[in-house]
Design an enzyme around this catalytic site. Structure first.
Site, PDB file in Angstrom:
ATOM      1  N   CYS A  46       1.099   4.824  -1.347  1.00  0.00           N
ATOM      2  CA  CYS A  46      -0.150   5.021  -1.925  1.00  0.00           C
ATOM      3  C   CYS A  46      -1.022   5.345  -0.653  1.00  0.00           C
ATOM      4  O   CYS A  46      -1.151   4.657   0.352  1.00  0.00           O
ATOM      5  CB  CYS A  46      -0.558   3.826  -2.459  1.00  0.00           C
ATOM      6  SG  CYS A  46      -2.354   3.466  -2.594  1.00  0.00           S
ATOM      7  N   GLY A  47      -1.774   6.385  -0.816  1.00  0.00           N
ATOM      8  CA  GLY A  47      -2.502   6.844   0.420  1.00  0.00           C
ATOM      9  C   GLY A  47      -3.752   6.035   0.617  1.00  0.00           C
ATOM     10  O   GLY A  47      -4.149   5.646   2.042  1.00  0.00           O
ATOM     11  N   HIS A  48      -4.515   5.498  -0.503  1.00  0.00           N
ATOM     12  CA  HIS A  48      -5.313   4.337   0.166  1.00  0.00           C
ATOM     13  C   HIS A  48      -4.901   3.094   0.456  1.00  0.00           C
ATOM     14  O   HIS A  48      -5.438   2.336   1.316  1.00  0.00           O
ATOM     15  CB  HIS A  48      -6.085   4.038  -1.331  1.00  0.00           C
ATOM     16  CG  HIS A  48      -6.980   4.985  -1.803  1.00  0.00           C
ATOM     17  ND1 HIS A  48      -8.000   5.550  -1.403  1.00  0.00           N
ATOM     18  CD2 HIS A  48      -7.086   5.714  -3.217  1.00  0.00           C
ATOM     19  CE1 HIS A  48      -8.658   6.716  -2.086  1.00  0.00           C
ATOM     20  NE2 HIS A  48      -7.697   6.758  -3.076  1.00  0.00           N
ATOM     21  N   CYS A  49      -3.595   2.747   0.368  1.00  0.00           N
ATOM     22  CA  CYS A  49      -2.954   1.575   0.913  1.00  0.00           C
ATOM     23  C   CYS A  49      -2.690   1.687   2.291  1.00  0.00           C
ATOM     24  O   CYS A  49      -2.920   0.953   3.051  1.00  0.00           O
ATOM     25  CB  CYS A  49      -1.603   1.329   0.150  1.00  0.00           C
ATOM     26  SG  CYS A  49      -1.657   1.249  -1.590  1.00  0.00           S
TER      27      CYS A  49
END
Length: 485
Positions: A46-49
């Protein structure tokens, strides 16, 4: 045996950093050992993670010994993530003694997480026993809400504690049963004091406000909400969402209340002095550290890092999304700000619009729209307009491009339909068009320009044509042949 497992896990925790790693096997008994804990449910891809990870780690280090931070890899620990209803990443939840207490809806910067979670540690409301306790509690960066009650059996105290439990995630609460402590602040009966941050004390407004009505969660929340920011709050990354939804003038400058409180209040006092003349006209005021908002100022107002000099850069952003900037230099007597506000309320200011230059040539099948030409092209009352909001780096946009061009070519001979596109990263998106991802496509129908319709269908040429046959105000002309509706 359990002690050995805990020691081993603790050693791994220390070795890997200050974020505790939990999983299906150990979540329940380790979470139960902590009065308060913030847990991040994530997926490694996950990029946001990935973006959150360094701030989350930094916050864990600063909160060590106060509030533990933990993470759960949901691609591995599917049972625990399913049990707590995790469907998107990252999901942050606050646990108390192992029980899911609430979703975390605070800031996601390291500073924001630290400040938010410090408020979660300990009791909902701090008990004060002395004048020293009171002074220590209200000498804080954030505002303080303090209740004064006649005794531990007071019905108003019970309501106050219930309110503190409901609002502790957003405000700081304390209470005392020593009524004499309230006398110095003009409170001689049961009631509540809202004490604004000492660094923001000013002769232009009261620093302490009194609430003596009957306490309920709703009445106390309304009192705090309406008064906590005062005439000119310090806008930060952490509180800016709370200040949205209002018409707001902000003065950005080298503000630093830790190292230079006197200098920070120099310009704030001038904003307040002028602003007090317009206080009844619906405009709110704030000051902010320019360095905290450099990216936003460049993105939204075209301000470079070296622009502005030593004086404040002043903007107005309305709840409708309209933007204005003060072009005259902020003078120390405040007269330039006064003129700016007079022009604003008289409707003489030109809105600031971030826009690419209007193309000199725009004869292609897909019309190029910029913010400065949006009104002329998209809001042409006699045209049906399908407009794509895109980003140059967006892969989905690049995949759509040949199909969108083919659609425009098929409709090129239709004088009533315009197929258009706009780079939403280089131009302001007008009010009424909600663009959160790319590509986002809207249809602006002739005669209904105040009701743009979001296109939610498939993105093949035939799907667009089917949509236009249904929604267009005129019978579409496709490849020179007028289609039947």
């Amino acid at each position: 045996m359990r002690l050995l497992v805990l020691l081993t896990l603790n050693q791994l925790y220390i070795a890997k950093g200050d974020v505790l790693e939990l999983g299906d096997a150990d979540f329940d008994y380790l979470a139960a050992e902590h009065e308060t804990m913030l847990v991040k449910f994530y997926a490694p891809w996950c990029g946001h993670c990935k973006k959150l990870a360094p701030d989350f780690e930094a916050a864990a280090t600063r909160l060590k010994g106060t509030v533990p931070l933990a993470k759960v890899d949901c691609t591995v620990s599917t049972e625990i993530c399913g049990r707590f209803g995790v469907t998107g990443y990252p999901t942050l939840k606050i646990f108390r003694n192992g029980q899911d207490s609430s979703s975390y809806d605070g800031p996601r910067s390291a500073d924001g997480i630290v400040n938010y979670m410090k408020k979660q540690a300990g009791p909902n409301s701090v008990t004060l026993h002395s004048e020293a306790d009171l002074e220590s509690f209200i000498d804080h960066f954030d505002a303080s809400v303090v209740g004064f009650f006649s005794g531990p059996d007071s019905g108003q105290l019970a309501e106050f504690l219930k309110s503190a439990s409901a609002m502790r995630e957003h405000f700081r609460f304390a209470h005392t049963t020593h009524m004499a402590l309230g006398l110095e602040h003009g409170l001689d009966t049961e009631g509540v004091l809202l004490v604004r941050p000492p660094r923001l004390n000013s002769k232009f407004e009261e620093s302490v406000l009194r609430f003596t009505d009957a306490i309920t969660t709703n009445t106390l929340r309304r009192f705090i909400r309406d008064n906590i920011f005062g005439m000119c709050p310090h806008l930060t990354i952490e509180n800016r969402d709370k200040l949205k939804g209002r018409d707001l003038l902000t003065a950005y400058y080298d503000l630093d209340y830790l190292r230079n409180p006197k200098g920070s209040n120099y310009w704030r006092n001038r904003v307040m002095k002028v602003g007090s003349q317009f206080a009844s006209q619906g405009l709110s005021f704030a000051v902010a550290n320019r360095k905290d908002f450099l990216d936003e100022l460049e993105e939204e107002f075209g301000l470079g890092a070296s622009d502005g000099g030593d004086v404040p850069f002043v903007t107005i952003r309305t709840r409708q999304g309209f933007k204005y900037t003060m072009r005259e230099e902020f003078t120390r007597d405040g007269k330039s700000l006064e003129r700016f506000l007079q022009d604003y309320f008289a409707g003489r200011l030109k809105r600031y619009i971030k826009s690419e230059p209007i193309p000199e040539k725009n004869k292609g099948p897909v019309k190029v729209v910029v913010a400065e030409s949006f009104e002329e092209i998209v809001n042409d009352p006699e045209k049906d307009v399908l407009i794509e909001f895109y980003a140059p780096w967006c892969g989905h946009c690049k995949s759509l491009e040949p199909k969108y061009k083919e659609l425009a070519e098929q409709l090129y001979s239709d004088p009533n339909i315009v197929i258009a596109k706009m780079d939403a990263t280089a131009n302001d998106v007008p009010q009424g068009f909600d663009v959160q991802g790319f590509p986002t496509i809207y249809f602006s129908r002739a005669g209904k320009k105040d009701q743009p319709l979001r296109y939610e269908g498939a993105r093949e040429v035939k799907d667009f044509i089917k949509f236009l046959k249904r929604e267009a105000s005129h019978v579409p002309v496709i490849s020179g042949v007028r289609e039947e509706l």
